[in-house]
Write a protein that holds these residues in place. Structure first.
Motif, PDB file in Angstrom:
ATOM      1  N   VAL A 255       0.832  -1.209   0.000  1.00  0.00           N
ATOM      2  CA  VAL A 255       0.000   0.000   0.000  1.00  0.00           C
ATOM      3  C   VAL A 255       0.864   1.256   0.000  1.00  0.00           C
ATOM      4  O   VAL A 255       0.569   2.223  -0.711  1.00  0.00           O
ATOM      5  CB  VAL A 255      -0.967  -0.004   1.217  1.00  0.00           C
ATOM      6  N   THR A 256       1.966   1.257   0.768  1.00  0.00           N
ATOM      7  CA  THR A 256       2.844   2.436   0.807  1.00  0.00           C
ATOM      8  C   THR A 256       3.450   2.700  -0.567  1.00  0.00           C
ATOM      9  O   THR A 256       3.530   3.853  -1.012  1.00  0.00           O
ATOM     10  CB  THR A 256       3.966   2.261   1.867  1.00  0.00           C
ATOM     11  N   ASN A 257       3.877   1.641  -1.261  1.00  0.00           N
ATOM     12  CA  ASN A 257       4.409   1.795  -2.624  1.00  0.00           C
ATOM     13  C   ASN A 257       3.356   2.393  -3.555  1.00  0.00           C
ATOM     14  O   ASN A 257       3.634   3.319  -4.328  1.00  0.00           O
ATOM     15  CB  ASN A 257       4.862   0.434  -3.177  1.00  0.00           C
ATOM     16  N   ARG A 258       2.146   1.864  -3.482  1.00  0.00           N
ATOM     17  CA  ARG A 258       1.046   2.345  -4.356  1.00  0.00           C
ATOM     18  C   ARG A 258       0.710   3.811  -4.061  1.00  0.00           C
ATOM     19  O   ARG A 258       0.540   4.621  -4.967  1.00  0.00           O
ATOM     20  CB  ARG A 258      -0.210   1.498  -4.136  1.00  0.00           C
ATOM     21  N   ALA A 259       0.575   4.118  -2.756  1.00  0.00           N
ATOM     22  CA  ALA A 259       0.186   5.481  -2.361  1.00  0.00           C
ATOM     23  C   ALA A 259       1.259   6.498  -2.756  1.00  0.00           C
ATOM     24  O   ALA A 259       0.946   7.608  -3.202  1.00  0.00           O
ATOM     25  CB  ALA A 259      -0.066   5.527  -0.854  1.00  0.00           C
TER      26      ALA A 259
END
Length: 326
Positions: free
Chosen positions: A269-273
């Motif tokens: 999720v951190t990569n996507r965000a």
């Protein structure tokens, strides 16, 4: 809160937002306002599940069957659906129902779509999500995990795609959220009541102006709204080209490892965000500032709760991020 919602509009695969905070801080108002920023999407005309005309993953079984037989489908566009899930909703209202009488008498599978069908390819909003009945929480968990909703009645089974951005809001004083559901939310924003008197006055004045003349108020902010809408559309088209350097991906995973985050959802999720934020800023490459802006939103709710811990989970994330990134 606004940033988390905008990033989820840019990339729905982030996995939704959980917004927790004090009563009367504008959580529901902000979430419902995001509907005006949502772009139009292509759909199969008259399809109750908002099926995508070309993407097989977002099609219902009847549409897939028509295309496999070589038939063409009529298409149209619609605004991204924004569906409210009421706390008192029944299971049939959420999942949909099969007309057993028609099935037995005429041999026809007749399905009455529920809220999950209407929310496909859109946003499903649950206000006071921490007060939601356990059986409805289980349904949401199933749909969020598989992207499909299956309804079975008297030996008859019907399924349809149910891919939605789950947005929840609530007040932590009114009850805790089940950990399984909390983990399903990609991001978590905590809202506190504004203490600054001048800001409070500004909010009260804006609210009074809106109550006196809503149309004037909407007109006044229309230009800014259109700019934001255009920015989101540009970010959506730029998103596939955004890169995140391997060294930054390593640092994100280091942070998750040091914080003892369960599973790998936090890393993903951190990569996507971070990519969505870079696209929103009009950049092709993610930098460390992008990660710092989103990492607390992505990890705060994934830390193991220690009842003896006095430090806020957001502060804990910041300390580790500063140590690893600086």
């Amino acid at each position: 809160m606004k940033l988390a919602l905008i990033l989820n509009v840019i990339d729905p695969k982030i996995g939704g937002v959980m917004i927790m905070g004090d009563r009367g801080t504008g959580k529901s108002t902000t979430i419902r306002a995001i509907a005006d920023l949502l772009p139009k999407i292509p759909v199969v005309k008259d399809d109750p599940f908002n099926s995508h005309p070309t993407d097989v993953d977002l099609m219902s079984d009847p549409v897939q069957q028509l295309l496999s037989e070589g038939q063409s489908v009529n298409t149209s566009t619609m605004k991204v659906p924004m569906i409210d899930l009421p706390l008192g909703a029944t299971e049939d209202r959420v999942c949909g129902t099969i007309d057993i009488e028609k099935a037995l008498n005429e041999g026809i599978k007749t399905f009455e779509p529920g809220l999950l069908a209407k929310a496909n390819r859109g946003i499903l909003y649950v206000d006071e999500v921490n007060l939601l009945d356990d059986h409805l929480v289980d349904i949401l968990l199933d749909s969020a995990a598989s992207g499909w909703n299956t309804v079975e009645r008297e030996g008859i089974s019907i399924r349809h795609p149910a891919r939605f951005v789950l947005v929840g809001s609530g007040n932590p004083e009114e009850g805790e959220l089940r950990p399984q559901l909390l983990d399903r939310f990609g991001m978590h924003a905590e809202i506190r009541t504004v203490k600054d008197a001048s800001l409070r006055v500004q909010i009260v004045e804006q609210r009074s102006q809106f109550d006196q003349n809503p149309y004037n108020c909407i007109e006044e902010w229309e230009d800014k709204q259109q700019v934001l809408k255009a920015q989101i559309l540009e970010a959506q088209s730029l998103l596939p080209e955004v890169n995140i350097d391997f060294s930054l991906r390593m640092k994100i995973s280091q942070v998750c490892g040091e914080l003892d985050v369960d599973g790998l959802r936090g890393d993903i999720v951190t990569n996507r965000a971070a990519k969505a934020l870079a696209a929103y800023s009009g950049k092709n490459n993610v930098d460390s500032e992008d990660i710092k802006k989103v990492i607390i939103l992505c990890l705060r709710h994934r830390l193991r709760k220690d009842p003896l811990e006095t430090i806020d989970s957001g502060t804990k994330v910041t300390q580790i991020v500063d140590k690893i990134f600086d």
